[in-house]
Design a protein around this motif. Structure first.
Motif, PDB file in Angstrom:
ATOM      1  N   THR A   1     -16.062  16.693 -16.600  1.00  0.00           N
ATOM      2  CA  THR A   1     -15.856  15.361 -16.046  1.00  0.00           C
ATOM      3  C   THR A   1     -14.415  14.905 -16.204  1.00  0.00           C
ATOM      4  O   THR A   1     -13.969  14.018 -15.485  1.00  0.00           O
ATOM      5  CB  THR A   1     -16.780  14.337 -16.732  1.00  0.00           C
ATOM      6  OG1 THR A   1     -16.544  14.368 -18.146  1.00  0.00           O
ATOM      7  CG2 THR A   1     -18.236  14.660 -16.451  1.00  0.00           C
TER       8      THR A   1
ATOM      9  N   ARG B   1     -23.871  10.357 -14.095  1.00  0.00           N
ATOM     10  CA  ARG B   1     -23.951  11.782 -13.765  1.00  0.00           C
ATOM     11  C   ARG B   1     -23.925  12.053 -12.266  1.00  0.00           C
ATOM     12  O   ARG B   1     -24.617  12.940 -11.756  1.00  0.00           O
ATOM     13  CB  ARG B   1     -25.216  12.415 -14.371  1.00  0.00           C
ATOM     14  CG  ARG B   1     -25.376  12.198 -15.855  1.00  0.00           C
ATOM     15  CD  ARG B   1     -24.199  12.717 -16.644  1.00  0.00           C
ATOM     16  NE  ARG B   1     -23.975  14.154 -16.423  1.00  0.00           N
ATOM     17  CZ  ARG B   1     -22.885  14.811 -16.815  1.00  0.00           C
ATOM     18  NH1 ARG B   1     -21.898  14.159 -17.398  1.00  0.00           N
ATOM     19  NH2 ARG B   1     -22.760  16.097 -16.589  1.00  0.00           N
TER      20      ARG B   1
ATOM     21  N   PRO C   1     -23.663  16.166  -7.577  1.00  0.00           N
ATOM     22  CA  PRO C   1     -23.647  16.369  -9.026  1.00  0.00           C
ATOM     23  C   PRO C   1     -22.232  16.417  -9.574  1.00  0.00           C
ATOM     24  O   PRO C   1     -21.294  16.831  -8.906  1.00  0.00           O
ATOM     25  CB  PRO C   1     -24.355  17.725  -9.187  1.00  0.00           C
ATOM     26  CG  PRO C   1     -25.176  17.871  -7.953  1.00  0.00           C
ATOM     27  CD  PRO C   1     -24.400  17.197  -6.863  1.00  0.00           C
ATOM     28  N   VAL C   2     -22.083  16.009 -10.822  1.00  0.00           N
ATOM     29  CA  VAL C   2     -20.790  16.039 -11.485  1.00  0.00           C
ATOM     30  C   VAL C   2     -20.435  17.481 -11.822  1.00  0.00           C
ATOM     31  O   VAL C   2     -21.281  18.255 -12.258  1.00  0.00           O
ATOM     32  CB  VAL C   2     -20.842  15.185 -12.778  1.00  0.00           C
ATOM     33  CG1 VAL C   2     -19.544  15.302 -13.557  1.00  0.00           C
ATOM     34  CG2 VAL C   2     -21.113  13.738 -12.420  1.00  0.00           C
TER      35      VAL C   2
ATOM     36  N   ARG D   1     -20.684   8.160 -15.515  1.00  0.00           N
ATOM     37  CA  ARG D   1     -21.646   7.797 -16.565  1.00  0.00           C
ATOM     38  C   ARG D   1     -23.076   7.975 -16.079  1.00  0.00           C
ATOM     39  O   ARG D   1     -23.983   8.238 -16.875  1.00  0.00           O
ATOM     40  CB  ARG D   1     -21.426   6.343 -16.993  1.00  0.00           C
ATOM     41  CG  ARG D   1     -20.154   6.105 -17.780  1.00  0.00           C
ATOM     42  CD  ARG D   1     -20.010   4.640 -18.151  1.00  0.00           C
ATOM     43  NE  ARG D   1     -21.123   4.189 -18.965  1.00  0.00           N
ATOM     44  CZ  ARG D   1     -21.335   2.923 -19.286  1.00  0.00           C
ATOM     45  NH1 ARG D   1     -20.519   1.981 -18.824  1.00  0.00           N
ATOM     46  NH2 ARG D   1     -22.364   2.587 -20.044  1.00  0.00           N
TER      47      ARG D   1
ATOM     48  N   TYR E   1     -21.090  11.992  -8.671  1.00  0.00           N
ATOM     49  CA  TYR E   1     -19.687  12.158  -8.333  1.00  0.00           C
ATOM     50  C   TYR E   1     -19.458  11.727  -6.893  1.00  0.00           C
ATOM     51  O   TYR E   1     -20.311  11.968  -6.032  1.00  0.00           O
ATOM     52  CB  TYR E   1     -19.283  13.621  -8.525  1.00  0.00           C
ATOM     53  CG  TYR E   1     -17.805  13.872  -8.401  1.00  0.00           C
ATOM     54  CD1 TYR E   1     -16.918  13.365  -9.354  1.00  0.00           C
ATOM     55  CD2 TYR E   1     -17.293  14.607  -7.347  1.00  0.00           C
ATOM     56  CE1 TYR E   1     -15.562  13.595  -9.246  1.00  0.00           C
ATOM     57  CE2 TYR E   1     -15.932  14.844  -7.236  1.00  0.00           C
ATOM     58  CZ  TYR E   1     -15.073  14.329  -8.194  1.00  0.00           C
ATOM     59  OH  TYR E   1     -13.729  14.547  -8.071  1.00  0.00           O
TER      60      TYR E   1
END
Length: 202
Positions: free
Chosen positions: A8, A132, A3-4, A130, A134
């Motif tokens: 960001t 979402r 997960p981001v 974009r 990572y």
């Protein structure tokens, strides 16, 4: 894919181990934008007076940028204009690599290949965020970060082996970023297929 994080903007920085270690020293208390602007000014001045073309002084530009911009790596980047930090870091890194390469008569194709590897990585990073997701934490370490890559270029210039350094660094980064991106996206679930499967189960 993971997960981001909450900000960001921090993910867009592409910090390496050196920058992250310096950020831990100030525990996120240093606003990131003013030091990065100062680092841009100092780096520009050093390059204009010929630091990039001097074997004895080439290391100073990335070192100064690291000392100024590195401590801000742990800040949440939640200020109104903190979104400017990542593009400024990209400008510093790309300009420094080009300036050092041209000052030492590195073939333009090698400079382009190194910039291409960085451009591919940063485009891939933007597209992941974009969606979402990572990149894995180890990629920032293996990719050296903007700080580590600039230091490698400087050390290669100091050693007098800059052309070989550009060849090795470009090949390494293309292999690393290309392989990781390809395997990551191939392993990502396809939303359309998942939706079809869920509809079939219902």
């Amino acid at each position: 894919m993971t997960p981001v994080p909450n900000s960001t903007v921090v993910a867009y920085r592409d910090d390496g181990p050196l920058s992250r270690a310096m950020g831990l020293l100030v525990a996120g208390q240093l606003p990131p934008l003013p030091p990065v602007i100062a680092g841009t000014f100092v780096t520009g001045v050093l390059l204009m007076i010929g630091v990039a073309g001097s074997d004895g002084l080439a290391v100073f530009a990335p070192a100064v940028t690291l000392l100024l911009a590195g401590p801000g790596s742990t800040h949440p980047h939640d200020g109104r204009f903190d979104w400017l930090v990542p593009p400024i870091l990209r400008l510093i890194e790309y300009t420094f690599i080009a300036a050092v390469g041209f000052a030492h008569q590195v073939h333009p194709v090698l400079i382009f290949l190194l910039h291409g590897a960085l451009g591919f990585h940063h485009y891939d990073l933007v597209y992941r965020l974009r969606q979402r997701v990572y990149p894995p934490p180890w990629l920032a370490t293996a990719g050296l970060g903007w700080d580590g890559r600039m230091m490698v270029v400087s050390l290669a210039a100091l050693s007098g082996w800059l052309t070989g350094g550009y060849v090795v660094l470009a090949a390494y980064l293309w292999g690393l970023f290309g392989w990781e991106s390809l395997t990551c996206w191939l392993a990502a679930p396809r939303s359309g297929v998942e939706a079809t499967d869920m509809g079939t189960q219902d």
